[in-house]
Structure formats: structure tokens, C-alpha cells
Scaffold this active site. Structure first.
Site, mmCIF file in Angstrom:
data_model
loop_
_atom_site.group_PDB
_atom_site.id
_atom_site.type_symbol
_atom_site.label_atom_id
_atom_site.label_comp_id
_atom_site.label_asym_id
_atom_site.label_seq_id
_atom_site.Cartn_x
_atom_site.Cartn_y
_atom_site.Cartn_z
ATOM 1 N N HIS A 257 0.933 -1.039 0.031
ATOM 2 C CA HIS A 257 -0.063 0.119 0.256
ATOM 3 C C HIS A 257 0.927 1.443 -0.036
ATOM 4 C CE1 HIS A 257 0.975 -0.541 4.269
ATOM 5 N NE2 HIS A 257 0.541 0.628 4.375
ATOM 6 N N ASP A 261 5.958 5.005 4.884
ATOM 7 C CA ASP A 261 6.888 4.146 5.389
ATOM 8 C C ASP A 261 6.867 2.898 4.581
ATOM 9 O OD1 ASP A 261 4.244 3.518 6.605
ATOM 10 O OD2 ASP A 261 5.153 2.124 8.042
ATOM 11 N N HIS A 262 6.210 2.878 3.558
ATOM 12 C CA HIS A 262 6.305 1.494 2.670
ATOM 13 C C HIS A 262 6.859 2.013 1.298
ATOM 14 C CE1 HIS A 262 4.135 -1.335 5.419
ATOM 15 N NE2 HIS A 262 3.891 -0.297 5.899
ATOM 16 N N HIS A 356 -6.734 -2.505 6.408
ATOM 17 C CA HIS A 356 -5.917 -1.658 6.874
ATOM 18 C C HIS A 356 -6.594 -0.410 6.699
ATOM 19 C CE1 HIS A 356 -2.087 0.311 8.073
ATOM 20 N NE2 HIS A 356 -1.838 0.564 7.111
HETATM 21 ZN ZN LIG Z 1 0.256 1.437 6.651
HETATM 22 ZN ZN LIG Z 2 3.348 0.603 7.713
#
Ligand SMILES: [Zn+2]
Ligand SMILES: [Zn+2]
Length: 505
Positions: A257, A261-262, A356
Site C-alpha cells: 500500500h 513508510d512503505h 488496513h
Molecule cells: Zn500502513
Molecule cells: Zn506501515
């Protein structure tokens, strides 16, 4: 009858061997003073990451335990001279600190420790001196005899001369280390010797909260002849390179996603994949709907940079056609909310939907190869689809947090009048699974080994792991690993083994 150990030959041989041990320890000590970074990583595995815990416990622990034991023996036995042992070690520690103050940038944080060590030396030395000066004790001359003995003075002078010589020769030593180290550093990667199978490397295991041991989330999967990188959080590309992953062989970057932070290091990763292998096709980036916006945005933001690389290096390194990324949307999910996105060379990659909210869609991935399997959860709370995908897998890598620990942070933030930080610590609890819940998933799905990543809150010390895990170890009978950056899990094809090793120091 004298035993063989008491024979003259044995006495001589053991003395020589003891001398060899002493010399090796001495040389290691001098090498640590001269080039602490090289020795601590190459010889002692001493680092700030999880890989260094072994050496921290063993080496540094032994130093202080040893000093403590000899100080106590000296203080409470007749043999006050034993205090010379901790005095000698403390004097060497102070020497190391003095060298650090002379040579290293910003060494002042150790001033308190230095003052304490000098105070300890004074206290221990005065105990030796007062004992030596007190009349009537037959052991009286021992301490003085040892310190003034010619052998002791000469060997101390030799140590000082060796340390001095090593420092005077630092330019030569430094070049030698580079010449010897550069070829081995650029040499073989541990990854080249891996057996055929499924290998899961953790390049980033942290969450957005700063963690000294963990950068932004990123996991790579080597499956047979194929290489995938799943998510690329801030700082993770450098870790992938430090782990010697052959980035140029990447089949695809998979995004679960689009939380920062990804994806925060995607630009750097695409640049390195392109230029490490002079690739002529853009990097394939697969992710849920929206991935084209992310990739286009990065391509746009870094088009000037790409232009500089092309102009500077030319086709040999940076062929123009290979710059940036090419997005491919993962869709077409079946009734079971999953879709196979790669099926080649015995490798199957399955994407599936996880929970999420408000991020939608958010994905997890399952990799199968050679009878081995791993599920990467992405970010999710406990999820039915993930549970179904995880049935019987060898390895489940799941995000995890501990709400009680986060609540302590919320209360601390509120008491410091920092309501925003407190609200964040509360809000993120609806995003992620609790450590105990992941254990329940692993148990119910029959997982072999559970790995927790995206640890929230950051845990600066392993003593906090039991608090973080709560009841997890009771719930799940198999092994649970709290991840650190640099871990590699290897699952050879057609076996039950899961072997771990460190690729980062
Ligand atoms: Zn996330
Ligand atoms: Zn995350």
C-alpha cells in the site's frame, strides 16, 4: 609420582601457549584502540543492531564481570594485590577514552564515565596502598613487588610502545586495511552461496516512529531464480545494498500500500536497480490501484536526476530507456480475495486483500517455491483472508504492535502537554495487529515460524521483548522472532529447515 602435566616439558609448553593467548588478546586490544570500527564488526560482531547483542553480552559483559570479581576478591580476601587486575583494566579503559577524546568527533558524552573510572582507580589504588603500608601483614610487599617487578614494568613499556607504534603507523595501517578489505568487501556475497529454495531477507523492519535499529519497512524474497522486493520504506535501499542483494536482478518491486513508510525510498531503489545493472527497461513496480500515480510522481520528481545520470555515465551504466519505474496495477481478485500475479520457474506469487482501513485496497503477499512458503502480511489488523492464505505456511511475517506499551506513550505525551504525539500513539492502534493476535493467527493457521516486523512502539533493548509479546509465546508453540534489520531466513527447497543468519553488522 608427578603427573605429566607437572613435567618440565608440560610447564614450558603451557607457558608458551599461555603467552600466545596473551599476545593474541593484546593484539586484539591494540587493534580495537587503533581501528575500533573494523575490529568490532569483523572480529567481534559488535554493532548497534541485533547482530551485535551477542558480543555486547559476551565481551563487554565479561570485561565488567571480570573486573568486579577481582575487585571483590581483592577487597575481601587476604590477597589485596588482586586489586591490581581491575586497576590495570580500568587504566586501559581510561587510555581508550583518552585516545577517543583526542581522535573522535564529539566524544564528550563519555565524560561522566571517564570521571567514574578515574574515581574507581583512585579508590582501588588507595586500598592497595593502605594495605601495603599497614604493618605486620606478611602479604604486605606483594602488591608493591608486582607493580615494581622488572617484568611488569618492561611488559607495560612494551604495551605502550606497541600502542604508540600502531598510532604512528596509522596511515600505513589504514591503507593496508583498505587494500585488504576493499577486495573482500566487493567480493562474494553471502547470498551467492544460498541453497536452492525460498529466502526471506528483512532490510527494514521499523515503523514510522524512529528506531535506532530499524529503518522503514522492506522485505526481499529470493525464490529459485527470481527476486522480489516488497515495500521500500525510508532508508531501506541502503540496507538492501549493505546486505549485498543483487538489486539489478530484481524481477519486480511489490507494494502492499502507499503509506510513506512503505514507499518512501522507491526513487532510490529504482535508481539503484537501473544503474547497478545498466538495465534498459524501467523497474516493474506492482501494487494496488493507485500505483500508477505513485510511480508517475516519482518518475516526474526524479526526471532531472535521471537526466544527470544519463549525461554523466552514458549507456554503459545508465541507458536512458531504463530510468524510473513502470507501474502495473494488481487487480482481478477472485472470490477468495486473492490473485496470482506471478507464476514462472516454479515460483508462485499471490496477492491478497488485507484490512488496513482507511487504506483501501491494501495487500499482503504469499510466495511459494520448492514446497516452501512465506506470507508477508503488509499492514493489517487480524484478517480472514490473511488467515486463509497463511494455512500451513513455513514463515509468516506479520506486522505487530503492543497497545499497552503505546498507551504508556500516550499518557507520557499527554503529561508533557504533547497531545498530537499522544493522539498518534492511540490512532495507530486501529491499523495493526497486536503481538498476541499474530500468535493466535500463527497457531490457528498452523504456521511453522512467526516473524514480527514493523515493531510498534520501537523497542531499544531486547529486555523489552517479553513485555511486547505479552502472552504470544504461550498462545503459539512455535518459534517467534522479533525482527531486526539484516535478518535472513532461508528455507531450502523440499525440506522443513528454516535457518537464520545476519547479513548486516
Ligand atoms: Zn500502513
Ligand atoms: Zn506501515
Amino acid at each position: 609420582m608427578r603427573s605429566w602435566l607437572g613435567s618440565d616439558a608440560a610447564v614450558l609448553a603451557t607457558r608458551i601457549l599461555a603467552g600466545v593467548v596473551g599476545s593474541v588478546l593484546l593484539l586484539i586490544g591494540i587493534a580495537i584502540l587503533v581501528m575500533p570500527e573494523v575490529v568490532s564488526t569483523a572480529l567481534l560482531s559488535l554493532s548497534t543492531g541485533g547482530a551485535g547483542i551477542n558480543s555486547l553480552r559476551a565481551d563487554v559483559g565479561a570485561l565488567f564481570l571480570g573486573m568486579g570479581v577481582f575487585a571483590l576478591l581483592g577487597a575481601f580476601s587476604r590477597h589485596r594485590w588482586l586489586l591490581v587486575v581491575p586497576i590495570a583494566f580500568l587504566a586501559l579503559i581510561v587510555t581508550g577514552r583518552a585516545i577517543s577524546i583526542l581522535l573522535d568527533p564529539f566524544p564528550t558524552r563519555t565524560t561522566g564515565a571517564l570521571a567514574l573510572e578515574i574515581a574507581f582507580i583512585v579508590i582501588l589504588a588507595s586500598a592497595v596502598a593502605s594495605h601495603a603500608l599497614s604493618g605486620g601483614d606478611q602479604d604486605r610487599p606483594n602488591a608493591v613487588r608486582i607493580v615494581l617487578a622488572r617484568g611488569f614494568v618492561l611488559s607495560s613499556a612494551l604495551v605502550v610502545a606497541l600502542v604508540g607504534a600502531a598510532f604512528l603507523l596509522r596511515p600505513q595501517v589504514s591503507s593496508l586495511v583498505w587494500n585488504l578489505g576493499a577486495s573482500s568487501m566487493l567480493g562474494q556475497s553471502a547470498l551467492e552461496d544460498l541453497p536452492d529454495g525460498l529466502h526471506v531477507g528483512l532490510a527494514g523492519t521499523g515503523a514510522p516512529m524512529p528506531d535506532a535499529q530499524r529503518v522503514g519497512i522492506s522485505t526481499f524474497v529470493i525464490a529459485g531464480e527470481h527476486l522480489f522486493i516488497v515495500d521500500i520504506g525510508p532508508g531501506a535501499t541502503l540496507n538492501l545494498e549493505r546486505m549485498r542483494l543483487p538489486l539489478e536482478e530484481t524481477d519486480a518491486v511489490l507494494l502492499t500500500h502507499f503509506h510513506s513508510d512503505h514507499i518512501g525510498d522507491l526513487d532510490e531503489l529504482m535508481l539503484k536497480i537501473w544503474t547497478h545493472g545498466a538495465r534498459t527497461e524501467p523497474t516493474l513496480v506492482m501494487g494496488p490501484a493507485g500505483v500508477e500515480r505513485v510511480v508517475d510522481g516519482y518518475n516526474q520528481a526524479f526526471s532531472l536526476d535521471a537526466g544527470y545520470r544519463i549525461a554523466h555515465h552514458g549507456d554503459a551504466v545508465a541507458p536512458a530507456s531504463g530510468a524510473g519505474g513502470r507501474a502495473e496495477v494488481i487487480d482481478g481478485f477472485g472470490a477468495d480475495e486473492s490473485v496470482v500475479i506471478f507464476d514462472q520457474g516454479g515460483v508462485t506469487v499471490t496477492a491478497f486483500l488485507v484490512s488496513h482501513a482507511p487504506v483501501d485496497p491494501a495487500l499482503g503477499f504469499r510466495f511459494d517455491y520448492g514446497g516452501r512458503s512465506v506470507v508477508l502480511s503488509g499492514d493489517t489488523i487480524p484478517d480472514e483472508t490473511l488467515m486463509a492464505q497463511s494455512q500451513g505456511v513455513d514463515l509468516l511475517v506479520h506486522d505487530a504492535m503492543n497497545p499497552d506499551m503505546l498507551n504508556v506513550m500516550t499518557r507520557a505525551s499527554e503529561s508533557r502537554d504533547e497531545p498530537v504525539a499522544g493522539a498518534v500513539a492511540t490512532d495507530i492502534q486501529t491499523y495493526h495487529a497486536f503481538a498476541e493476535e499474530t500468535a493466535r493467527i500463527a497457531r490457528d493457521a498452523g504456521v511453522q515460524h512467526l516473524v514480527l516486523n514493523q515493531i510498534l512502539p520501537p523497542l531499544p533493548a531486547s529486555i523489552l521483548h517479553p513485555a511486547f509479546l505479552g502472552d504470544a509465546r504461550r498462545v503459539f508453540g512455535g518459534p517467534i522472532t522479533l525482527s531486526y534489520d539484516g535478518m535472513l531466513f532461508s528455507m531450502p527447497a523440499d525440506s522443513d529447515d528454516i535457518a537464520g543468519q545476519w547479513l548486516l553488522y
